[in-house]
Write a protein that holds these residues in place. Structure first.
Motif, PDB file in Angstrom:
ATOM      1  N   PHE A  29      10.653  -6.030   3.094  1.00 48.26           N
ATOM      2  CA  PHE A  29       9.852  -6.084   1.862  1.00 48.26           C
ATOM      3  C   PHE A  29       9.110  -7.416   1.771  1.00 48.26           C
ATOM      4  O   PHE A  29       7.916  -7.456   1.450  1.00 48.26           O
ATOM      5  N   VAL A  30       9.817  -8.504   2.033  1.00 49.99           N
ATOM      6  CA  VAL A  30       9.231  -9.832   1.891  1.00 49.99           C
ATOM      7  C   VAL A  30       8.056 -10.024   2.849  1.00 49.99           C
ATOM      8  O   VAL A  30       7.038 -10.634   2.498  1.00 49.99           O
ATOM      9  N   THR A  31       8.197  -9.503   4.072  1.00 56.64           N
ATOM     10  CA  THR A  31       7.147  -9.693   5.076  1.00 56.64           C
ATOM     11  C   THR A  31       6.037  -8.654   4.990  1.00 56.64           C
ATOM     12  O   THR A  31       5.066  -8.732   5.744  1.00 56.64           O
ATOM     13  N   GLY A  32       6.173  -7.680   4.094  1.00 57.78           N
ATOM     14  CA  GLY A  32       5.142  -6.662   3.949  1.00 57.78           C
ATOM     15  C   GLY A  32       5.291  -5.483   4.879  1.00 57.78           C
ATOM     16  O   GLY A  32       4.431  -4.597   4.897  1.00 57.78           O
ATOM     17  N   THR A  33       6.367  -5.459   5.674  1.00 56.00           N
ATOM     18  CA  THR A  33       6.614  -4.296   6.524  1.00 56.00           C
ATOM     19  C   THR A  33       6.812  -3.056   5.662  1.00 56.00           C
ATOM     20  O   THR A  33       6.339  -1.960   5.996  1.00 56.00           O
ATOM     21  N   PHE A  34       7.522  -3.218   4.554  1.00 56.63           N
ATOM     22  CA  PHE A  34       7.650  -2.177   3.538  1.00 56.63           C
ATOM     23  C   PHE A  34       6.850  -2.596   2.314  1.00 56.63           C
ATOM     24  O   PHE A  34       6.866  -3.771   1.929  1.00 56.63           O
ATOM     25  N   SER A  35       6.187  -1.637   1.692  1.00 60.20           N
ATOM     26  CA  SER A  35       5.539  -1.892   0.407  1.00 60.20           C
ATOM     27  C   SER A  35       6.576  -1.812  -0.700  1.00 60.20           C
ATOM     28  O   SER A  35       7.527  -1.033  -0.619  1.00 60.20           O
ATOM     29  N   THR A  36       6.413  -2.634  -1.723  1.00 57.06           N
ATOM     30  CA  THR A  36       7.384  -2.663  -2.815  1.00 57.06           C
ATOM     31  C   THR A  36       7.243  -1.417  -3.689  1.00 57.06           C
ATOM     32  O   THR A  36       6.219  -0.738  -3.691  1.00 57.06           O
ATOM     33  N   GLY A  37       8.300  -1.144  -4.453  1.00 56.76           N
ATOM     34  CA  GLY A  37       8.339   0.035  -5.299  1.00 56.76           C
ATOM     35  C   GLY A  37       8.825   1.251  -4.526  1.00 56.76           C
ATOM     36  O   GLY A  37       8.727   1.296  -3.293  1.00 56.76           O
ATOM     37  N   ILE A  38       9.325   2.229  -5.257  1.00 52.34           N
ATOM     38  CA  ILE A  38       9.864   3.418  -4.604  1.00 52.34           C
ATOM     39  C   ILE A  38       8.776   4.167  -3.840  1.00 52.34           C
ATOM     40  O   ILE A  38       8.957   4.542  -2.677  1.00 52.34           O
ATOM     41  N   SER A  39       7.628   4.353  -4.478  1.00 52.35           N
ATOM     42  CA  SER A  39       6.548   5.081  -3.804  1.00 52.35           C
ATOM     43  C   SER A  39       6.022   4.289  -2.612  1.00 52.35           C
ATOM     44  O   SER A  39       5.709   4.871  -1.563  1.00 52.35           O
ATOM     45  N   GLY A  40       5.942   2.948  -2.758  1.00 52.16           N
ATOM     46  CA  GLY A  40       5.492   2.120  -1.640  1.00 52.16           C
ATOM     47  C   GLY A  40       6.461   2.161  -0.481  1.00 52.16           C
ATOM     48  O   GLY A  40       6.060   2.225   0.691  1.00 52.16           O
ATOM     49  N   PHE A  41       7.765   2.135  -0.806  1.00 52.69           N
ATOM     50  CA  PHE A  41       8.790   2.193   0.235  1.00 52.69           C
ATOM     51  C   PHE A  41       8.723   3.515   0.973  1.00 52.69           C
ATOM     52  O   PHE A  41       8.762   3.559   2.211  1.00 52.69           O
ATOM     53  N   ILE A  42       8.601   4.609   0.226  1.00 50.45           N
ATOM     54  CA  ILE A  42       8.525   5.939   0.846  1.00 50.45           C
ATOM     55  C   ILE A  42       7.306   6.045   1.753  1.00 50.45           C
ATOM     56  O   ILE A  42       7.369   6.597   2.857  1.00 50.45           O
ATOM     57  N   SER A  43       6.198   5.487   1.313  1.00 48.45           N
ATOM     58  CA  SER A  43       4.984   5.548   2.126  1.00 48.45           C
ATOM     59  C   SER A  43       5.087   4.682   3.379  1.00 48.45           C
ATOM     60  O   SER A  43       4.308   4.862   4.324  1.00 48.45           O
ATOM     61  N   SER A  44       6.056   3.744   3.401  1.00 43.16           N
ATOM     62  CA  SER A  44       6.219   2.847   4.550  1.00 43.16           C
ATOM     63  C   SER A  44       7.164   3.406   5.604  1.00 43.16           C
ATOM     64  O   SER A  44       7.281   2.821   6.689  1.00 43.16           O
ATOM     65  N   LEU A  45       7.853   4.507   5.304  1.00 40.59           N
ATOM     66  CA  LEU A  45       8.831   5.049   6.243  1.00 40.59           C
ATOM     67  C   LEU A  45       8.129   5.604   7.476  1.00 40.59           C
ATOM     68  O   LEU A  45       7.260   6.482   7.347  1.00 40.59           O
ATOM     69  N   PRO A  46       8.467   5.129   8.662  1.00 40.83           N
ATOM     70  CA  PRO A  46       7.779   5.605   9.877  1.00 40.83           C
ATOM     71  C   PRO A  46       7.888   7.114  10.077  1.00 40.83           C
ATOM     72  O   PRO A  46       6.940   7.741  10.550  1.00 40.83           O
ATOM     73  N   LEU A  47       9.043   7.685   9.739  1.00 41.86           N
ATOM     74  CA  LEU A  47       9.219   9.126   9.921  1.00 41.86           C
ATOM     75  C   LEU A  47       8.785   9.921   8.702  1.00 41.86           C
ATOM     76  O   LEU A  47       8.711  11.153   8.746  1.00 41.86           O
ATOM     77  N   GLY A  48       8.536   9.236   7.581  1.00 46.04           N
ATOM     78  CA  GLY A  48       8.084   9.927   6.388  1.00 46.04           C
ATOM     79  C   GLY A  48       9.220  10.374   5.488  1.00 46.04           C
ATOM     80  O   GLY A  48      10.397  10.099   5.731  1.00 46.04           O
ATOM     81  N   PHE A  49       8.845  11.087   4.421  1.00 45.91           N
ATOM     82  CA  PHE A  49       9.790  11.556   3.411  1.00 45.91           C
ATOM     83  C   PHE A  49       9.370  12.955   2.996  1.00 45.91           C
ATOM     84  O   PHE A  49       8.195  13.217   2.776  1.00 45.91           O
ATOM     85  N   VAL A  50      10.352  13.876   2.901  1.00 47.39           N
ATOM     86  CA  VAL A  50      10.053  15.258   2.534  1.00 47.39           C
ATOM     87  C   VAL A  50      10.890  15.645   1.318  1.00 47.39           C
ATOM     88  O   VAL A  50      11.774  14.900   0.879  1.00 47.39           O
TER      89      VAL A  50
END
Length: 641
Positions: A298-319
């Motif tokens: 999160f700190v380095t920007g690899t993941f976007s903050t927030g639940i929706s941002g985190f889900i959008s950052s998942l390499p395999l995605g979310f269903v």
């Protein structure tokens, strides 16, 4: 109105009064005196709780409520003390001291909440009081006093734990939670100090491994506190709420004061003899590291903050979790789990911890060959696993370079034709040749991430579970068990089948995905970002190097196969020394459980098996310095002679 002088005066009085109460408890006060201390600490909790309500909405009702609650406590709180005057009670128990420590932390949090209610005229969650530099100023003063006053006569292990824990809890993002820069800088510093503390815990347990008992429960308590803190930071970046971290601060500071007063836990053990405790400790440590890896992402920007941002950052995605009869929920778990364990910052953090343990071990081994291999192993992790694929100028070209398509199929992308020859096939060819010449040690003991995690001081000592665990004992010896072959063939069959499907997908002849993911990419994530860590955490029940001894790692079995066909083997200078040897220390030291080493040395003067991954612990343990390594270097020397 300027409240600063008033707040400063109240905080100073609270600090002085609380320190005095801690002094009395640490001094050993008991009986009526201890009950009075508990009464006074509780009175601070009630007082600030009622004041925060009053100042948030000053009126006759809240004023009456504040007066009534304080009066009720003053009267009813004295009843147990009055009834105990002539009984000389033994009021000092571990749980009453813990209650005292908790009341100290809670009263300071409520003081911070009271100050906040005065300024904002609003009543917040009591945990909001932790989000104040007033709280931290008072609590850190109390913790410093407790530690300094308790140093004399304190157990060395506990002293070291508390010294390293103090700055971790003191340099908190919560001191200025509304300042993003401070939060980020404090998070980095917190994570760095926690890595140092984790290494300290590992080394402390390892240092005392030969003792009958160690500070196992105290070590586990400290790791639980760290886990809660990292979970709190992860939750903040995920939801924007500090409440979990607030609670972790209350819990951590209460634990700190309690342990400084009471000393280490009376529940002790030895991690080499208690598989259940060791599993619990490794599991809690891994959970802490998983949250820490996520926080750094999160700190380095690899993941976007927030639940929706985190889900959008998942390499395999979310269903949808309900998709395909609930398989969507299982997929999402694997996707979230693997997103962190497969991230570069998780690998950096794990490499720092495990790499330091490996560096410590370099100073303990005596053979130059082993020192060089361990140094190469740590360097390979830093260069081969971290720098080249993620930070080097070659990072974008890694899929095309032989020997860089990590772990065979799937890591760097789908099996497409423009990656197939230079990257994928080239990796297998180069690796097979190196394993033939030098043995599978070139992967399983040097360039793979596993050796760095398995061969540091603490984790290397866990190879004792190869002999003591029920499943570990079934893997002893160099003979391949039938179930090993079943596991290895199943893993390879799945990889090859998915690779073919992936290739046909890329050619446009098929359109098969797993919840939108290329089959090999998904399977790699499952095997190496999830299953491998399950195997690693299960060391106390499966033994060390279960990836190699049970066939779970396709990359390992591939290189072990060519290593078994190739030149590498172990040789002894004098088989008669093996006959005379009473310890058979080589078999005891082998991290993959090749217990038939002595028999082979006596019969043929050498040992050759695809299960031998060339760690070299057998040569290190040999009391006669009788074991040597044979590979292409030895073969060339023979030919040149």
């Amino acid at each position: 109105m300027d409240y600063l002088p008033i707040f400063l005066a109240v905080a100073s009085l609270m600090t002085a009064f609380s320190i005095y109460l801690i002094y009395l408890v640490k001094k050993g006060i008991n009986g009526i005196g201890f009950l009075l201390v508990l009464y006074l600490s509780g009175s601070m909790v009630v007082m600030f709780a009622s004041l925060s309500v009053f100042f948030s909405s000053p009126n006759q009702t809240t004023e009456a409520l504040a007066l009534a609650s304080n009066s009720a406590y003053m009267i009813f709180g004295l009843i147990p003390i009055l009834f105990s005057i002539n009984k000389k009670p033994n009021a000092r128990r571990w749980y009453t001291v813990l209650l005292f420590a908790v009341s100290m932390a809670v009263s300071e949090a409520l003081m911070g909440e009271t100050f906040d209610s005065i300024l904002t005229k609003q009543l917040g969650n009591p945990l909001l009081g932790v989000q104040s530099y007033w709280y931290y100023g008072v609590m850190i003063s109390e913790m410093v006093f407790t530690l300094v006053y308790s140093l004399k006569g304190m157990d060395r292990t506990l002293r070291n734990y508390l010294i390293v824990a103090l700055p971790i809890m003191g340099i908190s993002p919560m001191i200025f939670p509304s300042n993003p820069t401070f939060v980020t800088d404090a998070t980095w510093l917190n994570a760095s100090l926690m890595i140092v503390a984790t290494i300290l815990i590992y080394e402390t347990l390892y240092r005392d491994r030969l003792k009958r008992t160690q500070e196992t429960m105290t070590s586990l308590e400290m790791m639980l506190v760290f886990t809660l803190m990292m979970a709190g930071l992860f939750t903040y970046y995920l939801t924007g709420s500090w409440y979990v971290f607030d609670f972790s601060m209350l819990a951590g500071m209460s634990w700190f004061i309690y342990r400084a007063i009471e000393g280490p836990s009376h529940l002790k053990g030895n991690y080499l003899r208690d598989a259940t405790w060791t599993f619990s400790f490794i599991l809690v440590t891994f959970i802490m590291e998983w949250f820490m890896g996520g926080v750094l992402d999160f700190v380095t920007g690899t993941f976007s903050t927030g639940i929706s941002g985190f889900i959008s950052s998942l390499p395999l995605g979310f269903v949808s979790p309900t998709r395909d009869f609930g398989l969507g929920a299982l997929f999402n778990f694997l996707s979230i789990f693997g997103a962190v364990t497969g991230s570069i910052w998780f690998l950096i953090m794990m490499g720092t911890e495990m790499g330091m343990l490996a560096v410590f071990r370099i100073g303990q081994v005596k053979l130059r060959e082993n020192k060089i291999r361990l140094a190469l192993m740590v360097s390979a992790y830093a260069i081969y696993t971290i720098y080249l694929p993620s930070f080097s100028p070659l990072a974008s070209k890694i899929p095309y370079i032989p020997y860089m398509w990590s772990m065979g199929l799937g890591t760097l992308g789908p099996v497409s034709s423009h990656y197939l020859i230079p990257g994928i096939v080239g990796t297998y060819v180069v690796s097979a040749i190196l394993s033939f010449l030098f043995g599978s040690r070139q992967i399983c003991s040097v360039t793979c991430t596993a050796p760095t995690m398995y061969q540091g001081t603490f984790y290397d000592s866990l190879k004792s579970f190869n002999r003591t665990s029920k499943l570990g004992r079934k893997t002893l010896g160099s003979r391949l068990r039938p179930w090993y072959k079943v596991i290895a063939l199943t893993v390879w069959a799945s990889l090859l089948a998915f690779a073919v499907v992936s290739f046909l997908d890329q050619k446009g002849l098929l359109n098969f995905t797993i919840f939108g993911n290329d089959p090999t990419v998904f399977l790699y994530s499952f095997y190496f970002n999830f299953l491998w860590y399950v195997v690693f955490i299960s060391i106390p029940f499966m033994g060390t190097y279960a990836c190699a001894t049970q066939g779970w790692c396709s990359w390992g079995t591939f290189n072990q196969f060519f290593g078994g066909l190739g030149l590498f083997k172990l040789k002894v200078k004098d088989p008669d020394l093996c006959v005379k040897c009473e310890t058979k220390a080589c078999a005891e030291a082998c991290p993959v459980g090749n217990t038939d080493l002595p028999g082979n040395f006596i019969r043929s003067g050498q040992f050759k098996s695809m299960r031998c991954i060339g760690v070299g612990d057998c040569a290190e343990a040999c009391p006669y310095n009788n074991i040597s390594f044979y590979d292409i270097r030895s073969w060339l020397k023979e030919k040149l002679k």
